[in-house]
Design an enzyme around this catalytic site. Structure first.
Site, PDB file in Angstrom:
ATOM      1  N   HIS A 123       0.830  -1.206   0.000  1.00  0.00           N
ATOM      2  CA  HIS A 123       0.000   0.000   0.000  1.00  0.00           C
ATOM      3  C   HIS A 123       0.858   1.246   0.000  1.00  0.00           C
ATOM      4  O   HIS A 123       1.972   1.267   0.534  1.00  0.00           O
ATOM      5  CB  HIS A 123      -0.996   0.007   1.165  1.00  0.00           C
ATOM      6  CG  HIS A 123      -0.392   0.067   2.527  1.00  0.00           C
ATOM      7  ND1 HIS A 123      -0.092   1.244   3.164  1.00  0.00           N
ATOM      8  CD2 HIS A 123      -0.041  -0.918   3.397  1.00  0.00           C
ATOM      9  CE1 HIS A 123       0.406   0.997   4.365  1.00  0.00           C
ATOM     10  NE2 HIS A 123       0.455  -0.309   4.527  1.00  0.00           N
ATOM     11  N   ASP A 173      -0.265   4.427   0.986  1.00  0.00           N
ATOM     12  CA  ASP A 173      -0.584   5.430   2.001  1.00  0.00           C
ATOM     13  C   ASP A 173       0.192   5.156   3.281  1.00  0.00           C
ATOM     14  O   ASP A 173       0.660   4.034   3.509  1.00  0.00           O
ATOM     15  CB  ASP A 173      -2.083   5.470   2.287  1.00  0.00           C
ATOM     16  CG  ASP A 173      -2.626   4.145   2.808  1.00  0.00           C
ATOM     17  OD1 ASP A 173      -2.211   3.092   2.288  1.00  0.00           O
ATOM     18  OD2 ASP A 173      -3.462   4.147   3.726  1.00  0.00           O
ATOM     19  N   ASP A 198       6.463   0.647   6.477  1.00  0.00           N
ATOM     20  CA  ASP A 198       5.021   0.454   6.283  1.00  0.00           C
ATOM     21  C   ASP A 198       4.463   1.492   5.321  1.00  0.00           C
ATOM     22  O   ASP A 198       3.992   2.529   5.743  1.00  0.00           O
ATOM     23  CB  ASP A 198       4.327   0.545   7.648  1.00  0.00           C
ATOM     24  CG  ASP A 198       2.842   0.305   7.589  1.00  0.00           C
ATOM     25  OD1 ASP A 198       2.387  -0.345   6.640  1.00  0.00           O
ATOM     26  OD2 ASP A 198       2.137   0.775   8.501  1.00  0.00           O
ATOM     27  N   GLU A 243      -5.074   1.733   2.873  1.00  0.00           N
ATOM     28  CA  GLU A 243      -4.956   0.589   3.779  1.00  0.00           C
ATOM     29  C   GLU A 243      -5.014   1.019   5.233  1.00  0.00           C
ATOM     30  O   GLU A 243      -5.594   0.318   6.074  1.00  0.00           O
ATOM     31  CB  GLU A 243      -3.647  -0.169   3.505  1.00  0.00           C
ATOM     32  CG  GLU A 243      -3.512  -1.494   4.235  1.00  0.00           C
ATOM     33  CD  GLU A 243      -2.923  -1.387   5.646  1.00  0.00           C
ATOM     34  OE1 GLU A 243      -3.002  -2.371   6.408  1.00  0.00           O
ATOM     35  OE2 GLU A 243      -2.386  -0.299   5.973  1.00  0.00           O
ATOM     36  N   GLU A 244      -4.432   2.169   5.535  1.00  0.00           N
ATOM     37  CA  GLU A 244      -4.373   2.619   6.927  1.00  0.00           C
ATOM     38  C   GLU A 244      -5.744   2.993   7.480  1.00  0.00           C
ATOM     39  O   GLU A 244      -5.900   3.175   8.680  1.00  0.00           O
ATOM     40  CB  GLU A 244      -3.406   3.796   7.065  1.00  0.00           C
ATOM     41  CG  GLU A 244      -1.950   3.475   6.717  1.00  0.00           C
ATOM     42  CD  GLU A 244      -1.292   2.492   7.677  1.00  0.00           C
ATOM     43  OE1 GLU A 244      -1.944   2.072   8.652  1.00  0.00           O
ATOM     44  OE2 GLU A 244      -0.121   2.139   7.449  1.00  0.00           O
ATOM     45  N   ASP A 249       1.100 -10.249   0.952  1.00  0.00           N
ATOM     46  CA  ASP A 249       0.980  -8.864   1.382  1.00  0.00           C
ATOM     47  C   ASP A 249       1.974  -8.606   2.509  1.00  0.00           C
ATOM     48  O   ASP A 249       2.694  -9.512   2.950  1.00  0.00           O
ATOM     49  CB  ASP A 249      -0.460  -8.593   1.843  1.00  0.00           C
ATOM     50  CG  ASP A 249      -0.802  -7.108   1.929  1.00  0.00           C
ATOM     51  OD1 ASP A 249       0.043  -6.268   1.556  1.00  0.00           O
ATOM     52  OD2 ASP A 249      -1.915  -6.781   2.369  1.00  0.00           O
ATOM     53  N   GLU A 250       1.987  -7.382   3.007  1.00  0.00           N
ATOM     54  CA  GLU A 250       2.788  -7.043   4.183  1.00  0.00           C
ATOM     55  C   GLU A 250       2.265  -7.829   5.393  1.00  0.00           C
ATOM     56  O   GLU A 250       1.241  -8.481   5.341  1.00  0.00           O
ATOM     57  CB  GLU A 250       2.671  -5.547   4.467  1.00  0.00           C
ATOM     58  CG  GLU A 250       1.229  -5.142   4.802  1.00  0.00           C
ATOM     59  CD  GLU A 250       1.109  -3.764   5.384  1.00  0.00           C
ATOM     60  OE1 GLU A 250       2.111  -3.206   5.845  1.00  0.00           O
ATOM     61  OE2 GLU A 250      -0.011  -3.226   5.376  1.00  0.00           O
ATOM     62  N   HIS A 306       4.759   2.823  12.875  1.00  0.00           N
ATOM     63  CA  HIS A 306       3.751   3.832  13.230  1.00  0.00           C
ATOM     64  C   HIS A 306       4.270   4.788  14.306  1.00  0.00           C
ATOM     65  O   HIS A 306       3.477   5.558  14.863  1.00  0.00           O
ATOM     66  CB  HIS A 306       2.428   3.202  13.699  1.00  0.00           C
ATOM     67  CG  HIS A 306       1.603   2.644  12.589  1.00  0.00           C
ATOM     68  ND1 HIS A 306       0.256   2.380  12.715  1.00  0.00           N
ATOM     69  CD2 HIS A 306       1.922   2.290  11.319  1.00  0.00           C
ATOM     70  CE1 HIS A 306      -0.212   1.876  11.587  1.00  0.00           C
ATOM     71  NE2 HIS A 306       0.779   1.813  10.725  1.00  0.00           N
TER      72      HIS A 306
END
Length: 438
Positions: free
Chosen positions: A58, A60, A91, A125-126, A152-153, A398
């Site tokens: 992703h 974003d 991320d 995604e977030e 995916d992650e 994050h």
């Protein structure tokens, strides 16, 4: 705001065209924008009979402010001591760029895949992927696409993170915990603070929240995918831990009690309960009529959303507290991870080609990814990128000073470079070998 977002997206597309010209000009690659901002690529294979797979990432990121304490501006990609600092370096821009970089290099070499594959880059995604990933899935369903697997992650290579484990471990996520956001509220007649009732809306709600915190969800360690994780890693621990993990049929309750002592391992043991928002009151001398709290729960694979809601009701035990489900979903299905599992074994082989001393094991994602929206297109969804996490690195996720080493970014490119080629086989190889060079 929409015009500004469109301008930013246009800049991203132009950057991609400049940085990866072969990807966007190759006759083998079809690219389209989805929901204005997400990207879907179809890379055509020479053997249509081979079921395609999909790589997800992703574009974003969560917010970041330099004043929070970053060593470098969070959107500068500044290099410090061979690390690239910036929001998204883990991320999930590293996977986005790693996938595109590997495909660019393969195409420049004249490579043409035998097994076709899709690449999906979601833009939201977030905030749960309801525009990006959901619309990508809708398009693929309309076209009758079924996938061999999705990558995916999610999980990573953990080095020194698991206490007592000898050597690094690459954990490939085979499921995700479910999620629920629950709103608790209490409504009463407002009043003046000089004549307070025996119980206020805030006091009643605070007591309900306290009961939820003092009575966590039941311990369920060993009843989900986490059992396979520890069984795969057992031989890398010393005695007596090795003996305990090799016999979880007997010792799961004991190990569960040990793991629940720390927040980061407690997440493997149960459905977690986190009170994240509490709202009440607007004036110091007015007893508020309404008090609200929001609780976020991450649901263990052995529980359902409904079971969790029932437990919340039985724990709160107060008719004055209104309990509402804001949104939620059950834990994701568990993907295959045995010796016949094409996707898992291809990912495992690719990891071991690069890192022969790493122990590979199935794992469980305690967070959620865009991949959860793809469960109708495949029965096998995996969550992994070869990002190395050492002690303290998880807090950068994050958080402040998110970063990736230049060496590790190169490893991501090599990983996808090899993975795409490894997927070209029709049947799983019998022996482990390394045949690709970047």
């Amino acid at each position: 705001m929409r015009a500004f977002s469109g301008m930013v997206e246009a800049m991203k597309v132009h950057f991609s065209l400049d940085a990866f010209p072969t990807v966007f000009s190759s006759n083998l690659v079809h690219h389209e924008l989805v929901a204005n901002y997400s990207h879907l690529f179809w890379v055509q294979g020479s053997q249509p009979g081979l079921v395609p797979y999909m790589l997800l990432a992703h574009i974003d990121v969560v917010p970041a402010t330099e004043s929070d304490g970053w060593e470098a501006p969070p959107f500068s990609a500044q290099e410090i001591d061979d690390f690239i600092y910036g929001r998204g370096t883990i991320d999930d821009k590293s996977s986005v760029m790693g996938i595109l970089q590997s495909l660019e290099y393969l195409l420049r070499k004249g490579y043409a895949p035998r097994r076709g594959f899709y690449i999906g880059f979601g833009h939201d995604e977030e905030v749960s992927g309801y525009q990006g990933a959901v619309n990508i899935v809708r398009l693929l369903k309309q076209r009758g696409v079924q996938l061999a697997f999705v990558l995916d992650e999610g999980l990573a290579v953990l080095d020194g993170v698991i206490s007592g484990l000898e050597g690094p471990a690459a954990l490939i996520g085979i499921s995700e915990k479910g999620s629920a956001t629950v709103k608790l509220s209490v409504s009463m007649v407002p009043g003046h603070s000089s004549m307070p009732p025996r119980e206020t809306s805030i006091g009643i709600l605070a007591a309900a929240v306290k009961r939820l915190e003092e009575n966590p969800m039941p311990r369920l360690f060993g009843q989900g995918p986490e059992r396979g994780t520890f069984e795969h890693l057992a031989h890398k621990f010393r005695f007596p831990v090795k003996f305990i993990m090799s016999n979880l049929w007997l010792f799961s309750p004991i190990l569960g009690r040990v793991l629940e002592r720390k927040p980061d391992t407690n997440a493997f043991v149960r459905t977690t309960t986190a009170v994240t928002i509490f709202n009440a009151g607007v004036k110091i001398n007015v007893i508020p009529s309404l008090a609200e709290a929001y609780v976020n729960l991450r649901i263990h694979s052995a529980q359902s959303l409904q079971e969790v809601l029932d437990l919340i009701h039985s724990t709160v035990r107060d008719q004055r507290v209104k309990i509402e489900l804001v949104d939620g979903f059950d834990p994701l299905p568990i993907s295959s991870a045995d010796e016949k599992s094409f996707g898992f074994q291809i990912i495992k082989k690719t990891v071991l080609d690069m890192f022969p001393t790493v122990t590979v094991a199935p794992g469980i994602c305690i967070g959620n990814t865009d991949s959860r929206h793809f469960k109708d297109l495949t029965s096998d969804i995996y969550r992994f990128a070869p990002v190395w996490f050492k002690p303290g690195d998880a807090q950068r996720f994050h958080g402040i000073n998110e970063r990736i080493s230049k060496k590790n970014y190169e490893e991501l490119v090599v990983f996808y470079f090899n993975l795409i080629q490894n997927c070209d086989i029709q049947h799983l190889p019998e022996a482990h070998s390394s045949v690709h060079e970047l």
